[in-house]
Design a protein around this motif. Structure first.
Motif, PDB file in Angstrom:
ATOM      1  N   MET A  34       0.885  -1.208  -0.177  1.00  0.00           N
ATOM      2  CA  MET A  34      -0.163  -0.136   0.098  1.00  0.00           C
ATOM      3  C   MET A  34       1.000   1.305   0.117  1.00  0.00           C
ATOM      4  SD  MET A  34      -3.109  -1.358   0.283  1.00  0.00           S
ATOM      5  CE  MET A  34      -4.115   0.002   0.081  1.00  0.00           C
ATOM      6  N   ALA A  35       0.661   2.063  -0.917  1.00  0.00           N
ATOM      7  CA  ALA A  35       1.309   3.300  -0.917  1.00  0.00           C
ATOM      8  C   ALA A  35       1.061   4.991  -1.107  1.00  0.00           C
ATOM      9  CB  ALA A  35       2.233   3.685  -1.913  1.00  0.00           C
ATOM     10  N   TRP A  36       1.271   5.529  -0.616  1.00  0.00           N
ATOM     11  CA  TRP A  36       0.393   7.539  -0.890  1.00  0.00           C
ATOM     12  C   TRP A  36       1.377   7.157  -1.609  1.00  0.00           C
ATOM     13  CZ3 TRP A  36      -4.360   8.789   0.918  1.00  0.00           C
ATOM     14  CH2 TRP A  36      -4.240   7.920   2.362  1.00  0.00           C
ATOM     15  N   PHE A  37       0.736   8.318  -2.637  1.00  0.00           N
ATOM     16  CA  PHE A  37       1.218   9.188  -3.679  1.00  0.00           C
ATOM     17  C   PHE A  37       0.730  10.452  -3.721  1.00  0.00           C
ATOM     18  CE2 PHE A  37       3.990   7.151  -6.921  1.00  0.00           C
ATOM     19  CZ  PHE A  37       3.147   5.045  -6.649  1.00  0.00           C
ATOM     20  N   ARG A  38       1.215  11.441  -3.989  1.00  0.00           N
ATOM     21  CA  ARG A  38       0.687  12.996  -3.955  1.00  0.00           C
ATOM     22  C   ARG A  38       1.012  14.121  -5.710  1.00  0.00           C
ATOM     23  NH1 ARG A  38       4.655  16.159  -0.067  1.00  0.00           N
ATOM     24  NH2 ARG A  38       6.479  16.430  -1.289  1.00  0.00           N
ATOM     25  N   GLN A  39      -0.107  14.551  -6.145  1.00  0.00           N
ATOM     26  CA  GLN A  39       0.488  15.098  -7.380  1.00  0.00           C
ATOM     27  C   GLN A  39      -0.271  16.468  -7.051  1.00  0.00           C
ATOM     28  OE1 GLN A  39      -1.416  13.841 -10.375  1.00  0.00           O
ATOM     29  NE2 GLN A  39      -0.172  14.571 -12.341  1.00  0.00           N
ATOM     30  N   ALA A  40       1.077  17.587  -7.554  1.00  0.00           N
ATOM     31  CA  ALA A  40       0.437  18.746  -7.083  1.00  0.00           C
ATOM     32  C   ALA A  40      -0.133  18.978  -8.492  1.00  0.00           C
ATOM     33  CB  ALA A  40       2.013  19.274  -6.626  1.00  0.00           C
ATOM     34  N   PRO A  41      -0.303  20.453  -9.165  1.00  0.00           N
ATOM     35  CA  PRO A  41      -0.752  21.091  -9.516  1.00  0.00           C
ATOM     36  C   PRO A  41       0.878  21.194 -10.652  1.00  0.00           C
ATOM     37  CG  PRO A  41      -1.666  22.464  -8.197  1.00  0.00           C
ATOM     38  CD  PRO A  41      -1.040  21.096  -7.757  1.00  0.00           C
ATOM     39  N   GLY A  42       0.037  21.051 -11.385  1.00  0.00           N
ATOM     40  CA  GLY A  42       1.582  20.756 -13.368  1.00  0.00           C
ATOM     41  C   GLY A  42       2.719  20.087 -12.579  1.00  0.00           C
ATOM     42  N   GLN A  43       2.019  19.412 -11.630  1.00  0.00           N
ATOM     43  CA  GLN A  43       3.259  18.462 -11.686  1.00  0.00           C
ATOM     44  C   GLN A  43       3.014  16.801 -12.268  1.00  0.00           C
ATOM     45  OE1 GLN A  43       6.617  19.645 -10.246  1.00  0.00           O
ATOM     46  NE2 GLN A  43       5.193  21.794 -10.231  1.00  0.00           N
ATOM     47  N   GLU A  44       4.718  16.322 -12.013  1.00  0.00           N
ATOM     48  CA  GLU A  44       3.822  14.456 -12.167  1.00  0.00           C
ATOM     49  C   GLU A  44       3.687  14.025 -11.035  1.00  0.00           C
ATOM     50  OE1 GLU A  44       6.366  13.888 -15.823  1.00  0.00           O
ATOM     51  OE2 GLU A  44       7.138  13.153 -14.301  1.00  0.00           O
ATOM     52  N   ARG A  45       2.709  13.531 -10.405  1.00  0.00           N
ATOM     53  CA  ARG A  45       2.136  12.201  -9.432  1.00  0.00           C
ATOM     54  C   ARG A  45       3.669  11.913  -8.917  1.00  0.00           C
ATOM     55  NH1 ARG A  45      -2.691   8.483  -9.579  1.00  0.00           N
ATOM     56  NH2 ARG A  45      -3.216  10.427 -10.645  1.00  0.00           N
ATOM     57  N   GLU A  46       3.826  12.071  -7.459  1.00  0.00           N
ATOM     58  CA  GLU A  46       5.126  11.011  -7.255  1.00  0.00           C
ATOM     59  C   GLU A  46       5.058  10.428  -6.001  1.00  0.00           C
ATOM     60  OE1 GLU A  46       7.664  14.691  -5.477  1.00  0.00           O
ATOM     61  OE2 GLU A  46       6.198  15.192  -3.826  1.00  0.00           O
ATOM     62  N   PHE A  47       5.921   9.280  -5.278  1.00  0.00           N
ATOM     63  CA  PHE A  47       5.346   8.373  -4.445  1.00  0.00           C
ATOM     64  C   PHE A  47       5.738   9.253  -3.794  1.00  0.00           C
ATOM     65  CE2 PHE A  47       6.198   5.035  -1.737  1.00  0.00           C
ATOM     66  CZ  PHE A  47       6.959   5.387  -0.980  1.00  0.00           C
ATOM     67  N   VAL A  48       5.478   8.920  -1.988  1.00  0.00           N
ATOM     68  CA  VAL A  48       5.474   9.480  -0.733  1.00  0.00           C
ATOM     69  C   VAL A  48       6.407   8.765  -0.087  1.00  0.00           C
ATOM     70  CG1 VAL A  48       4.049  10.856   0.955  1.00  0.00           C
ATOM     71  CG2 VAL A  48       3.328  11.413  -1.224  1.00  0.00           C
ATOM     72  N   ALA A  49       4.923   7.185   0.568  1.00  0.00           N
ATOM     73  CA  ALA A  49       5.326   6.390   1.279  1.00  0.00           C
ATOM     74  C   ALA A  49       4.747   5.335   0.309  1.00  0.00           C
ATOM     75  CB  ALA A  49       4.730   6.742   2.698  1.00  0.00           C
ATOM     76  N   ALA A  50       5.721   4.159   1.525  1.00  0.00           N
ATOM     77  CA  ALA A  50       4.726   2.650   0.831  1.00  0.00           C
ATOM     78  C   ALA A  50       4.529   1.756   2.199  1.00  0.00           C
ATOM     79  CB  ALA A  50       5.211   1.814   0.152  1.00  0.00           C
ATOM     80  N   VAL A  51       4.399   1.053   2.443  1.00  0.00           N
ATOM     81  CA  VAL A  51       4.250  -0.137   3.480  1.00  0.00           C
ATOM     82  C   VAL A  51       3.848  -1.195   2.911  1.00  0.00           C
ATOM     83  CG1 VAL A  51       1.897   0.734   4.936  1.00  0.00           C
ATOM     84  CG2 VAL A  51       3.264  -0.788   5.689  1.00  0.00           C
ATOM     85  N   ASN A  52       3.716  -1.960   3.281  1.00  0.00           N
ATOM     86  CA  ASN A  52       3.546  -4.094   3.038  1.00  0.00           C
ATOM     87  C   ASN A  52       2.593  -3.763   5.004  1.00  0.00           C
ATOM     88  OD1 ASN A  52       5.383  -4.648   5.347  1.00  0.00           O
ATOM     89  ND2 ASN A  52       6.376  -5.943   3.163  1.00  0.00           N
ATOM     90  N   TRP A  53       1.170  -5.164   4.017  1.00  0.00           N
ATOM     91  CA  TRP A  53       1.154  -5.105   5.463  1.00  0.00           C
ATOM     92  C   TRP A  53       1.759  -5.613   6.953  1.00  0.00           C
ATOM     93  CZ3 TRP A  53      -3.634  -2.653   6.546  1.00  0.00           C
ATOM     94  CH2 TRP A  53      -4.280  -2.357   4.924  1.00  0.00           C
ATOM     95  N   SER A  54       2.615  -7.380   5.975  1.00  0.00           N
ATOM     96  CA  SER A  54       3.086  -7.782   6.973  1.00  0.00           C
ATOM     97  C   SER A  54       4.777  -7.795   6.341  1.00  0.00           C
ATOM     98  CB  SER A  54       2.260  -9.693   7.078  1.00  0.00           C
ATOM     99  OG  SER A  54       3.086 -10.057   7.701  1.00  0.00           O
ATOM    100  N   PRO A  55       5.496  -7.692   6.649  1.00  0.00           N
ATOM    101  CA  PRO A  55       5.612  -7.357   8.387  1.00  0.00           C
ATOM    102  C   PRO A  55       5.645  -6.392   8.978  1.00  0.00           C
ATOM    103  CG  PRO A  55       7.695  -7.503   7.554  1.00  0.00           C
ATOM    104  CD  PRO A  55       6.660  -8.015   6.220  1.00  0.00           C
ATOM    105  N   GLY A  56       4.841  -5.390   7.779  1.00  0.00           N
ATOM    106  CA  GLY A  56       4.963  -3.834   7.772  1.00  0.00           C
ATOM    107  C   GLY A  56       6.061  -3.034   7.522  1.00  0.00           C
ATOM    108  N   ASN A  57       7.076  -3.566   6.752  1.00  0.00           N
ATOM    109  CA  ASN A  57       8.154  -3.005   6.619  1.00  0.00           C
ATOM    110  C   ASN A  57       7.886  -1.484   5.802  1.00  0.00           C
ATOM    111  OD1 ASN A  57       8.937  -6.089   5.115  1.00  0.00           O
ATOM    112  ND2 ASN A  57       9.971  -4.168   6.794  1.00  0.00           N
ATOM    113  N   THR A  58       8.402  -0.521   5.770  1.00  0.00           N
ATOM    114  CA  THR A  58       8.100   1.224   5.353  1.00  0.00           C
ATOM    115  C   THR A  58       8.579   1.266   4.699  1.00  0.00           C
ATOM    116  OG1 THR A  58       8.757   1.862   7.845  1.00  0.00           O
ATOM    117  CG2 THR A  58       6.311   1.439   7.001  1.00  0.00           C
ATOM    118  N   PHE A  59       8.560   2.360   4.079  1.00  0.00           N
ATOM    119  CA  PHE A  59       9.537   3.371   2.633  1.00  0.00           C
ATOM    120  C   PHE A  59       9.244   4.402   2.475  1.00  0.00           C
ATOM    121  CE2 PHE A  59      11.006  -0.745   1.059  1.00  0.00           C
ATOM    122  CZ  PHE A  59       9.523  -2.276   1.435  1.00  0.00           C
ATOM    123  N   TYR A  60      10.185   5.572   2.451  1.00  0.00           N
ATOM    124  CA  TYR A  60       9.617   7.283   2.489  1.00  0.00           C
ATOM    125  C   TYR A  60      10.875   7.664   1.088  1.00  0.00           C
ATOM    126  CZ  TYR A  60       7.479   6.211   6.931  1.00  0.00           C
ATOM    127  OH  TYR A  60       6.509   5.696   7.707  1.00  0.00           O
TER     128      TYR A  60
END
Length: 122
Positions: A34-60
């Motif tokens: 599961m991840a969060w991305f964001r997109q500002a006006p006039g910008q490309e969509r970009e990666f923000v953060a991600a996690v897996n359900w198990s074991p809960g590894n995170t990425f930023y």
């Protein structure tokens, strides 16, 4: 069928905090990451953060490390993004996304939510 529904966006002053939520329905092995991305006006969509359900590894993304925290509640099928020390450059539409495997930083996710607006005033 997988559905992702985001909530929690809004208007906040710089330095403030917000918590976004993403409720996952139809959760299967296709939503391992599961991840969060964001997109500002006039910008490309970009990666923000991600996690897996198990074991809960995170990425930023480097731009949010130390300020944002991604977490998940398996019992509620919900993923959160706690955003602290918000800056004006964090203003964007934030999207929740899901994929079964692969490079979590890339845009090629299988499922997307409708997005929630976050506006940070300076």
């Amino acid at each position: 069928q997988v559905q992702l529904v985001e909530s929690g966006g809004g208007l906040v002053q710089a330095g403030g905090s917000l918590r976004l939520s993403c409720v996952v329905s139809g959760r299967t092995s296709s939503t391992t990451f599961m991840a969060w991305f964001r997109q500002a006006p006039g910008q490309e969509r970009e990666f923000v953060a991600a996690v897996n359900w198990s074991p809960g590894n995170t990425f930023y993304a480097d731009s949010v490390k130390g300020r944002f925290t991604i977490s998940r509640d398996s019992a509620k099928n919900t993923v959160y993004l706690q955003m602290n020390s918000l800056k004006s450059e964090d203003t964007a539409v934030y999207y929740c996304a899901a994929r079964p495997r692969g490079n979590v930083y890339r845009l090629s996710y299988d499922y997307w939510g409708q997005g929630t607006q976050v506006t940070v005033s300076s």
